[in-house]
Design a protein around this motif. Structure first.
Motif, PDB file in Angstrom:
ATOM      1  N   LYS A 158       0.797  -1.227   0.000  1.00 16.61           N
ATOM      2  CA  LYS A 158       0.000   0.000   0.000  1.00 16.61           C
ATOM      3  C   LYS A 158       0.828   1.275   0.000  1.00 16.61           C
ATOM      4  N   GLY A 159       2.150   1.146   0.029  1.00 15.98           N
ATOM      5  CA  GLY A 159       2.914   2.373   0.140  1.00 15.98           C
ATOM      6  C   GLY A 159       4.380   2.238  -0.207  1.00 15.98           C
ATOM      7  N   LEU A 160       5.084   3.344  -0.058  1.00 13.45           N
ATOM      8  CA  LEU A 160       6.498   3.458  -0.385  1.00 13.45           C
ATOM      9  C   LEU A 160       7.341   2.591   0.545  1.00 13.45           C
ATOM     10  N   ILE A 161       8.358   1.891  -0.034  1.00 12.23           N
ATOM     11  CA  ILE A 161       9.275   1.099   0.797  1.00 12.23           C
ATOM     12  C   ILE A 161      10.737   1.470   0.582  1.00 12.23           C
ATOM     13  N   GLY A 162      11.075   2.176  -0.525  1.00 18.64           N
ATOM     14  CA  GLY A 162      12.473   2.532  -0.753  1.00 18.64           C
ATOM     15  C   GLY A 162      12.714   2.993  -2.166  1.00 18.64           C
ATOM     16  N   ARG A 163      13.979   2.898  -2.595  1.00 12.08           N
ATOM     17  CA  ARG A 163      14.349   3.322  -3.938  1.00 12.08           C
ATOM     18  C   ARG A 163      15.395   2.371  -4.511  1.00 12.08           C
ATOM     19  N   VAL A 164      15.502   2.364  -5.855  1.00  8.84           N
ATOM     20  CA  VAL A 164      16.503   1.556  -6.545  1.00  8.84           C
ATOM     21  C   VAL A 164      17.866   2.215  -6.385  1.00  8.84           C
ATOM     22  N   VAL A 165      18.871   1.435  -5.964  1.00  8.48           N
ATOM     23  CA  VAL A 165      20.214   1.990  -5.781  1.00  8.48           C
ATOM     24  C   VAL A 165      21.243   1.343  -6.705  1.00  8.48           C
ATOM     25  N   GLU A 166      20.914   0.206  -7.289  1.00  7.90           N
ATOM     26  CA  GLU A 166      21.855  -0.472  -8.194  1.00  7.90           C
ATOM     27  C   GLU A 166      21.068  -1.251  -9.230  1.00  7.90           C
ATOM     28  N   VAL A 167      21.498  -1.139 -10.501  1.00  8.33           N
ATOM     29  CA  VAL A 167      20.761  -1.772 -11.591  1.00  8.33           C
ATOM     30  C   VAL A 167      21.694  -2.653 -12.400  1.00  8.33           C
ATOM     31  N   ASN A 168      21.267  -3.901 -12.640  1.00  9.52           N
ATOM     32  CA  ASN A 168      21.941  -4.821 -13.543  1.00  9.52           C
ATOM     33  C   ASN A 168      20.997  -5.116 -14.707  1.00  9.52           C
ATOM     34  N   ALA A 169      21.432  -5.962 -15.598  1.00 10.40           N
ATOM     35  CA  ALA A 169      20.616  -6.234 -16.788  1.00 10.40           C
ATOM     36  C   ALA A 169      19.262  -6.844 -16.431  1.00 10.40           C
ATOM     37  N   THR A 170      19.262  -7.817 -15.526  1.00 13.32           N
ATOM     38  CA  THR A 170      18.014  -8.524 -15.206  1.00 13.32           C
ATOM     39  C   THR A 170      17.638  -8.463 -13.733  1.00 13.32           C
ATOM     40  N   SER A 171      18.337  -7.675 -12.951  1.00 15.82           N
ATOM     41  CA  SER A 171      18.017  -7.555 -11.519  1.00 15.82           C
ATOM     42  C   SER A 171      18.408  -6.170 -11.018  1.00 15.82           C
ATOM     43  N   SER A 172      17.852  -5.811  -9.874  1.00 13.41           N
ATOM     44  CA  SER A 172      18.154  -4.510  -9.267  1.00 13.41           C
ATOM     45  C   SER A 172      18.168  -4.647  -7.748  1.00 13.41           C
ATOM     46  N   LYS A 173      18.931  -3.766  -7.104  1.00 13.45           N
ATOM     47  CA  LYS A 173      18.947  -3.692  -5.644  1.00 13.45           C
ATOM     48  C   LYS A 173      18.094  -2.512  -5.194  1.00 13.45           C
ATOM     49  N   VAL A 174      17.309  -2.771  -4.164  1.00 14.62           N
ATOM     50  CA  VAL A 174      16.428  -1.747  -3.621  1.00 14.62           C
ATOM     51  C   VAL A 174      16.855  -1.455  -2.184  1.00 14.62           C
ATOM     52  N   GLU A 175      17.140  -0.157  -1.917  1.00 16.33           N
ATOM     53  CA  GLU A 175      17.444   0.237  -0.542  1.00 16.33           C
ATOM     54  C   GLU A 175      16.138   0.620   0.146  1.00 16.33           C
ATOM     55  N   LEU A 176      15.888   0.016   1.291  1.00 14.11           N
ATOM     56  CA  LEU A 176      14.621   0.215   1.995  1.00 14.11           C
ATOM     57  C   LEU A 176      14.648   1.468   2.859  1.00 14.11           C
ATOM     58  N   LEU A 177      13.465   1.947   3.193  1.00 16.79           N
ATOM     59  CA  LEU A 177      13.347   3.097   4.093  1.00 16.79           C
ATOM     60  C   LEU A 177      13.840   2.764   5.495  1.00 16.79           C
ATOM     61  N   THR A 178      13.950   1.463   5.791  1.00 16.74           N
ATOM     62  CA  THR A 178      14.433   1.038   7.109  1.00 16.74           C
ATOM     63  C   THR A 178      15.952   1.054   7.205  1.00 16.74           C
ATOM     64  N   SER A 179      16.641   1.406   6.106  1.00 18.03           N
ATOM     65  CA  SER A 179      18.102   1.386   6.082  1.00 18.03           C
ATOM     66  C   SER A 179      18.698   2.373   7.086  1.00 18.03           C
ATOM     67  N   LYS A 180      19.822   1.960   7.673  1.00 21.18           N
ATOM     68  CA  LYS A 180      20.555   2.824   8.603  1.00 21.18           C
ATOM     69  C   LYS A 180      21.605   3.667   7.882  1.00 21.18           C
ATOM     70  N   ASN A 181      21.647   3.565   6.564  1.00 20.38           N
ATOM     71  CA  ASN A 181      22.616   4.318   5.781  1.00 20.38           C
ATOM     72  C   ASN A 181      22.248   5.809   5.783  1.00 20.38           C
ATOM     73  N   GLN A 182      23.041   6.599   6.479  1.00 18.41           N
ATOM     74  CA  GLN A 182      22.761   8.025   6.601  1.00 18.41           C
ATOM     75  C   GLN A 182      23.195   8.818   5.370  1.00 18.41           C
ATOM     76  N   ASN A 183      23.946   8.165   4.470  1.00 18.93           N
ATOM     77  CA  ASN A 183      24.444   8.867   3.287  1.00 18.93           C
ATOM     78  C   ASN A 183      23.540   8.683   2.072  1.00 18.93           C
ATOM     79  N   SER A 184      22.492   7.886   2.211  1.00 14.53           N
ATOM     80  CA  SER A 184      21.610   7.634   1.069  1.00 14.53           C
ATOM     81  C   SER A 184      20.711   8.856   0.816  1.00 14.53           C
ATOM     82  N   ASN A 185      20.176   8.920  -0.391  1.00 14.75           N
ATOM     83  CA  ASN A 185      19.248  10.001  -0.719  1.00 14.75           C
ATOM     84  C   ASN A 185      17.954   9.821   0.059  1.00 14.75           C
TER      85      ASN A 185
END
Length: 286
Positions: A158-185
């Motif tokens: 029902k809602g936002l969970i994060g953003r794409v941070v890395e993209v490959n040809a057939t897969s992608s990594k998603v950084e979640l809003l629960t991340s402790k990474n203070q340097n992320s957008n």
């Protein structure tokens, strides 16, 4: 030398036969009258019965043993077949539960997609979620071949969970809003209250209360529990009006100079089988 007299021998034989017949008749009559055998006959019958038992016992024992062993093997085979059937039922039950969960997740994703008619979007399945980075990242089965790019917003249920941070040809990594990474957008958001909108940054997560935290608020609008939180679209890092959650409480920050808004997210952050990636506004250029 005396001459052999055959008449005399015949007479002796007849006498013996008469005596034997008489004895047998008397014995039969006595047994019929008393219902009991005489001592000699009883001894003979008992001896015959004992010998019969002795002779038949090994045969009966072997027959019973073979029958018991056969029954044991039959019971073992039946038990194994029942175990296999029970294991099969267990697997079917697990598959059924998983299919039900997947079906429910797809229904929720479909319901979410129906509310996002103004956006071009791609639905993806979560492939892995590393245990050592459980709160930070997950991998989905869509990549650059599907038009996915870094910084695209990702929603689930029902809602936002994060953003794409890395993209490959057939897969992608998603950084979640629960991340402790203070340097992320961080996501710029707007809080819709009765008297107007407030703006801030969604940049922290309280894992004890399972709430997102909005800080660096602009404006002094009164914010209360139940107000709607959405992306604002400012900074062009994400589209506007994506659903985030509802205000749970407001309290001063640790310095007492600003307010922190605790937001209960619409999405379940720990059970994410399917996601929706927002590519762009429908009709927007490449």
């Amino acid at each position: 030398m005396k001459k052999f007299n055959p008449n005399k021998n015949i007479i002796i034989t007849l006498i013996i036969v008469i005596i034997v017949v008489t004895i047998i008749s008397l014995t039969a009559a006595h047994r019929a009258n008393s219902g009991k055998t005489n001592l000699g006959q009883s001894a003979v019958n008992d001896s015959v019965g004992f010998v019969d038992k002795v002779i038949s016992f090994p045969g009966k024992a072997i027959s019973n043993g073979v029958s018991s062993i056969s029954t044991l093997f039959n019971t073992y085979d039946e038990n194994e077949r029942l175990k296999e059937r029970i294991d099969g039922y267990g697997e079917l039950s697990i598959q059924n539960d998983n299919l039900k969960k997947e079906n429910e997740a797809l229904k929720k994703e479909l319901s979410l997609n129906e509310t996002l008619g103004n956006y071009e979007k791609v639905t993806a399945t979560v492939v892995t979620r590393s245990p050592d980075m459980w709160q930070d990242l997950l991998v989905v089965d869509r990549g650059s071949n599907d038009g996915i790019e870094p910084n695209m917003a990702v929603l689930a249920q029902k809602g936002l969970i994060g953003r794409v941070v890395e993209v490959n040809a057939t897969s992608s990594k998603v950084e979640l809003l629960t991340s402790k990474n203070q340097n992320s957008n961080h996501f710029p958001v707007q809080i819709n209250s009765e008297k107007g909108d407030s703006y801030g940054l969604l940049k922290k997560y309280d894992d004890k209360e399972n709430t997102l935290i909005v800080s660096q608020l602009v404006g002094d609008m009164d914010i209360k529990e139940g107000d709607i939180v959405q992306t604002s679209g400012l900074g062009q890092n994400s589209p506007a009006n994506l659903p985030v959650g509802v205000v749970q409480k407001v309290k001063p920050d640790s310095y007492g100079l600003d307010r922190e808004v605790y937001v209960k997210p619409y999405a379940e952050m720990y059970n994410i089988p399917v996601v929706t990636i927002i590519k762009r506004l429908a009709g927007a250029g490449e």
